[in-house]
Design a protein around this motif. Structure first.
Motif, mmCIF file in Angstrom:
data_model
loop_
_atom_site.group_PDB
_atom_site.id
_atom_site.type_symbol
_atom_site.label_atom_id
_atom_site.label_comp_id
_atom_site.label_asym_id
_atom_site.label_seq_id
_atom_site.Cartn_x
_atom_site.Cartn_y
_atom_site.Cartn_z
ATOM 1 N N GLN A 59 -18.351 37.695 64.927
ATOM 2 C CA GLN A 59 -18.891 39.047 65.063
ATOM 3 C C GLN A 59 -17.909 39.971 65.763
ATOM 4 N N SER A 60 -17.354 39.520 66.870
ATOM 5 C CA SER A 60 -16.438 40.395 67.596
ATOM 6 C C SER A 60 -15.129 40.571 66.838
ATOM 7 N N THR A 96 -15.856 43.110 64.019
ATOM 8 C CA THR A 96 -16.053 44.458 64.544
ATOM 9 C C THR A 96 -14.726 45.070 64.976
ATOM 10 N N THR A 114 -12.441 45.778 62.008
ATOM 11 C CA THR A 114 -12.851 46.958 61.254
ATOM 12 C C THR A 114 -12.361 48.229 61.926
#
Length: 79
Positions: free
Chosen positions: A62-63, A66, A69
């Motif tokens: 997830q990190s 993120t 991106t």
């Protein structure tokens, strides 16, 4: 449109290549941060064994996604 040439004759990477490179750099940094913060938070909650590995892996992905991106967006703005 002509391709920009660097000071020693080599060509600069294309904009899409810069965006991909920004994503990969951001993903690597995000994975490292996710490993640290995910391990700490999962251990604080009391996870052990397979549950710990799953929680840390999820946090890392997830990190990494993120941060990758946002880094690719930043590199795209610079093109």
């Amino acid at each position: 449109m002509p391709v920009a040439v660097g000071p020693y004759g080599q060509q600069q990477p294309a904009c899409v290549d810069r965006i991909k490179m920004g994503f990969m750099m951001g993903f690597a940094v995000g994975m490292a941060a996710g490993a640290m913060f995910g391990t700490f938070s999962c251990l604080r909650v009391g996870m052990r064994g397979r549950e710990l590995m799953g929680g840390v892996g999820k946090t890392m992905m997830q990190s990494g996604g993120t941060f990758g991106t946002f880094m690719s967006i930043g590199m795209g703005i610079r093109c």
